[in-house]
Design an enzyme around this catalytic site. Structure first.
Site, PDB file in Angstrom:
ATOM      1  N   CYS A  36      -5.432  20.140 -10.403  1.00 16.99           N
ATOM      2  CA  CYS A  36      -6.366  19.450  -9.505  1.00 16.99           C
ATOM      3  C   CYS A  36      -7.256  20.429  -8.738  1.00 16.99           C
ATOM      4  O   CYS A  36      -8.274  20.023  -8.170  1.00 16.99           O
ATOM      5  CB  CYS A  36      -5.614  18.561  -8.533  1.00 16.99           C
ATOM      6  SG  CYS A  36      -4.614  17.329  -9.364  1.00 16.99           S
ATOM      7  N   HIS A  87     -10.138  16.945  -2.401  1.00 17.83           N
ATOM      8  CA  HIS A  87      -9.614  16.485  -3.686  1.00 17.83           C
ATOM      9  C   HIS A  87      -9.127  15.049  -3.509  1.00 17.83           C
ATOM     10  O   HIS A  87      -8.429  14.722  -2.550  1.00 17.83           O
ATOM     11  CB  HIS A  87      -8.471  17.387  -4.142  1.00 17.83           C
ATOM     12  CG  HIS A  87      -7.701  16.798  -5.285  1.00 17.83           C
ATOM     13  ND1 HIS A  87      -8.324  16.304  -6.401  1.00 17.83           N
ATOM     14  CD2 HIS A  87      -6.381  16.575  -5.456  1.00 17.83           C
ATOM     15  CE1 HIS A  87      -7.415  15.821  -7.232  1.00 17.83           C
ATOM     16  NE2 HIS A  87      -6.224  15.969  -6.669  1.00 17.83           N
ATOM     17  N   ASN A  99      -6.901   9.606  -9.000  1.00 15.67           N
ATOM     18  CA  ASN A  99      -6.861  11.063  -9.061  1.00 15.67           C
ATOM     19  C   ASN A  99      -7.291  11.513 -10.465  1.00 15.67           C
ATOM     20  O   ASN A  99      -6.541  11.323 -11.421  1.00 15.67           O
ATOM     21  CB  ASN A  99      -5.442  11.537  -8.740  1.00 15.67           C
ATOM     22  CG  ASN A  99      -5.327  13.043  -8.695  1.00 15.67           C
ATOM     23  OD1 ASN A  99      -6.248  13.759  -9.107  1.00 15.67           O
ATOM     24  ND2 ASN A  99      -4.196  13.534  -8.205  1.00 15.67           N
TER      25      ASN A  99
HETATM   26  N1  ACO Z   1       5.043   0.331  -6.931  1.00 15.75           N
HETATM   27  C1  ACO Z   1       6.024  -0.119  -6.155  1.00 15.75           C
HETATM   28  N2  ACO Z   1       7.003   0.664  -5.685  1.00 15.75           N
HETATM   29  C2  ACO Z   1       6.960   1.966  -6.026  1.00 15.75           C
HETATM   30  C3  ACO Z   1       5.960   2.502  -6.837  1.00 15.75           C
HETATM   31  C4  ACO Z   1       4.978   1.619  -7.310  1.00 15.75           C
HETATM   32  N3  ACO Z   1       3.955   2.014  -8.088  1.00 15.75           N
HETATM   33  N4  ACO Z   1       6.194   3.813  -6.999  1.00 15.75           N
HETATM   34  C5  ACO Z   1       7.298   4.114  -6.300  1.00 15.75           C
HETATM   35  N5  ACO Z   1       7.778   2.997  -5.707  1.00 15.75           N
HETATM   36  C6  ACO Z   1       8.954   2.836  -4.869  1.00 15.75           C
HETATM   37  C7  ACO Z   1       9.965   3.911  -5.098  1.00 15.75           C
HETATM   38  O1  ACO Z   1      10.761   3.587  -6.207  1.00 15.75           O
HETATM   39  C8  ACO Z   1      10.736   3.876  -3.806  1.00 15.75           C
HETATM   40  O2  ACO Z   1      11.635   2.797  -3.857  1.00 15.75           O
HETATM   41  P1  ACO Z   1      13.131   2.938  -3.232  1.00 15.75           P
HETATM   42  O3  ACO Z   1      12.900   3.247  -1.783  1.00 15.75           O
HETATM   43  O4  ACO Z   1      13.715   1.615  -3.516  1.00 15.75           O
HETATM   44  O5  ACO Z   1      13.733   4.081  -3.980  1.00 15.75           O
HETATM   45  C9  ACO Z   1       9.679   3.505  -2.765  1.00 15.75           C
HETATM   46  O6  ACO Z   1       8.569   2.977  -3.502  1.00 15.75           O
HETATM   47  C10 ACO Z   1       9.224   4.659  -1.905  1.00 15.75           C
HETATM   48  O7  ACO Z   1       8.978   5.748  -2.745  1.00 15.75           O
HETATM   49  P2  ACO Z   1       8.470   7.084  -2.113  1.00 15.75           P
HETATM   50  O8  ACO Z   1       8.266   8.084  -3.200  1.00 15.75           O
HETATM   51  O9  ACO Z   1       9.304   7.455  -0.945  1.00 15.75           O
HETATM   52  O10 ACO Z   1       7.057   6.588  -1.573  1.00 15.75           O
HETATM   53  P3  ACO Z   1       6.051   7.408  -0.705  1.00 15.75           P
HETATM   54  O11 ACO Z   1       5.813   6.698   0.551  1.00 15.75           O
HETATM   55  O12 ACO Z   1       6.412   8.855  -0.641  1.00 15.75           O
HETATM   56  O13 ACO Z   1       4.743   7.293  -1.573  1.00 15.75           O
HETATM   57  C11 ACO Z   1       3.489   8.588  -3.137  1.00 15.75           C
HETATM   58  C12 ACO Z   1       4.731   7.766  -2.895  1.00 15.75           C
HETATM   59  C13 ACO Z   1       2.277   7.707  -3.002  1.00 15.75           C
HETATM   60  C14 ACO Z   1       3.524   9.164  -4.547  1.00 15.75           C
HETATM   61  C15 ACO Z   1       3.453   9.707  -2.072  1.00 15.75           C
HETATM   62  O14 ACO Z   1       4.644  10.430  -2.086  1.00 15.75           O
HETATM   63  C16 ACO Z   1       2.315  10.644  -2.278  1.00 15.75           C
HETATM   64  O15 ACO Z   1       1.193  10.294  -2.049  1.00 15.75           O
HETATM   65  N6  ACO Z   1       2.618  11.868  -2.680  1.00 15.75           N
HETATM   66  C17 ACO Z   1       1.571  12.802  -3.015  1.00 15.75           C
HETATM   67  C18 ACO Z   1       1.500  12.768  -4.453  1.00 15.75           C
HETATM   68  C19 ACO Z   1       0.122  12.836  -4.989  1.00 15.75           C
HETATM   69  O16 ACO Z   1      -0.865  12.399  -4.459  1.00 15.75           O
HETATM   70  N7  ACO Z   1       0.124  13.396  -6.145  1.00 15.75           N
HETATM   71  C20 ACO Z   1      -1.047  13.509  -6.871  1.00 15.75           C
HETATM   72  C21 ACO Z   1      -1.021  14.814  -7.344  1.00 15.75           C
HETATM   73  S1  ACO Z   1      -1.524  15.985  -6.134  1.00 15.75           S
HETATM   74  C22 ACO Z   1      -2.638  16.563  -7.046  1.00 15.75           C
HETATM   75  O17 ACO Z   1      -3.653  15.954  -7.086  1.00 15.75           O
HETATM   76  C23 ACO Z   1      -2.201  17.533  -8.024  1.00 15.75           C
END
Ligand code: ACO
Length: 312
Positions: A113, A239, A269
């Site tokens: 990214c 980004h 993304n």
């Molecule tokens: N729909 C519904 N529920 C979901 C989904 C989905 N698509 N995906 C995950 N969940 C659930 C999980 O299973 C979990 O359930 P549980 O509590 O029963 O186990 C719950 O949602 C919470 O999961 P978390 O991972 O704790 O959710 P979080 O609030 O951290 O959000 C996210 C997840 C959006 C991925 C966040 O961690 C984030 O934004 N991280 C940064 C990652 C990112 O942006 N990566 C892109 C790459 S960075 C770059 O560009 C290289």
């Protein structure tokens, strides 16, 4: 010696995948996706559509915008992490597709990214050294090659697309790519990486924590290095990974959200294409005006991060 921006172009695949489309194929909701990420829709390439196809279309549009032909370009740098072929580079394939005949050099940069910032960093170095006079940089990704529809935690986050920018040599060091900084820390590899079977392995919360630390750090570093403050910056184009990450960075930099360009809701993304697509979107919609100063912080797998300062 500096540079100036003379053209831009972008390409988004025709197929729009909305959050509701994911609701039909996996256990997720529009509400979960919008609340956690700000993403509402993304473009998915057709099965037979390649990174080269998308990059070449964006390149042609940038050349038309600049009123140039491919033989007017003397270096092509492509930021991509999702090429279909290991070799030759996407850059060389784009040259072939566009019928270049002047033995123009081309290479790819793999910075995930942060790839487009790494590409801008290379371009700045070549301008500063006086080695190249007109450089096209392209960010192009087919993230759907890595999307695992069985993994709802990553499937909803990514999209496909390409953007291209053309810079040419200028005697002014206050236009074009004014400054760049790039960094990497391989110790955080486990946070986010591709797997051998072409899937995405991501520790979401860890990636989130690193992103909201690294992007503001890079932004502050480059402003200090360039001797400017946030008041001098017209727009920040972070980004486009996640709206919560973007808002948190804006807050840390004490920068108003109405000066932060957000396209993650429409593109999701697109990794190495993200910032280039966002800038093209801003020009197409008359959001960013020529002459404005843009701060471009980015963050990605590696971990890699960095920033560029561009007067457009
Ligand atoms: N729909 C519904 N529920 C979901 C989904 C989905 N698509 N995906 C995950 N969940 C659930 C999980 O299973 C979990 O359930 P549980 O509590 O029963 O186990 C719950 O949602 C919470 O999961 P978390 O991972 O704790 O959710 P979080 O609030 O951290 O959000 C996210 C997840 C959006 C991925 C966040 O961690 C984030 O934004 N991280 C940064 C990652 C990112 O942006 N990566 C892109 C790459 S960075 C770059 O560009 C290289």
């Amino acid at each position: 010696m500096g540079s100036r921006l003379v053209g831009y172009g972008s390409y988004l695949p025709e197929r729009v995948m909305k959050n509701a489309d994911f609701e039909r194929i996996m256990d997720t909701t529009d509400e979960w996706i919008v609340t956690r990420t700000g993403i509402r829709e993304r473009h998915f390439a057709a099965e037979n559509e390649t990174v080269v196809d998308m990059a070449a279309t964006a390149a042609v549009r940038a050349l038309n915008n600049a009123n140039l032909s491919i033989d007017d370009i003397d270096l092509v740098i492509v930021a991509t992490t999702t090429p279909e072929l290991d070799f030759p580079s996407v850059g060389v394939q784009v040259l072939g597709r566009l019928g270049a005949t002047h033995n123009t050099p081309a290479f790819d940069v793999r910075g995930a990214c942060t790839g487009y910032i790494y590409a801008l960093h290379c371009a700045r170095a070549f301008f500063t050294a006086g080695i190249h006079r007109r450089i096209m940089m392209i960010g192009a990704e087919k993230m759907t090659r890595f999307i695992d529809m069985a993994d709802r935690s990553t499937a909803v986050l990514f999209g496909d697309g390409a953007g291209a920018l053309i810079f040419e040599h200028s005697s002014s060091s206050y236009s074009g790519i004014i400054d760049t900084v790039v960094m990497a820390d391989g110790r955080d590899f486990e946070c986010l990486h591709g797997t051998n079977d072409h899937k995405i392995s991501m520790n979401g919360p860890e990636t989130y924590k690193k992103a909201v630390q690294c992007m503001p750090d890079a932004a502050r570093y480059i402003m200090e290095h360039a001797g400017i403050t946030a008041e001098n910056v017209d727009w920040i184009i972070p980004h486009q990974a996640n709206l919560r990450i973007i808002s948190s960075c804006a807050e840390k930099l004490e920068f108003p959200m109405d000066k932060i360009l957000v396209t993650v809701d429409k593109h999701a993304n697109t990794s190495g294409a993200s910032g280039v697509l966002a800038l093209a979107y801003a020009f197409d919609n008359n959001i960013i005006k020529r002459g404005q100063l843009i701060l471009y912080p980015a963050f990605g797998s590696g971990l890699t991060w960095g920033a560029a300062l561009i007067r457009v």
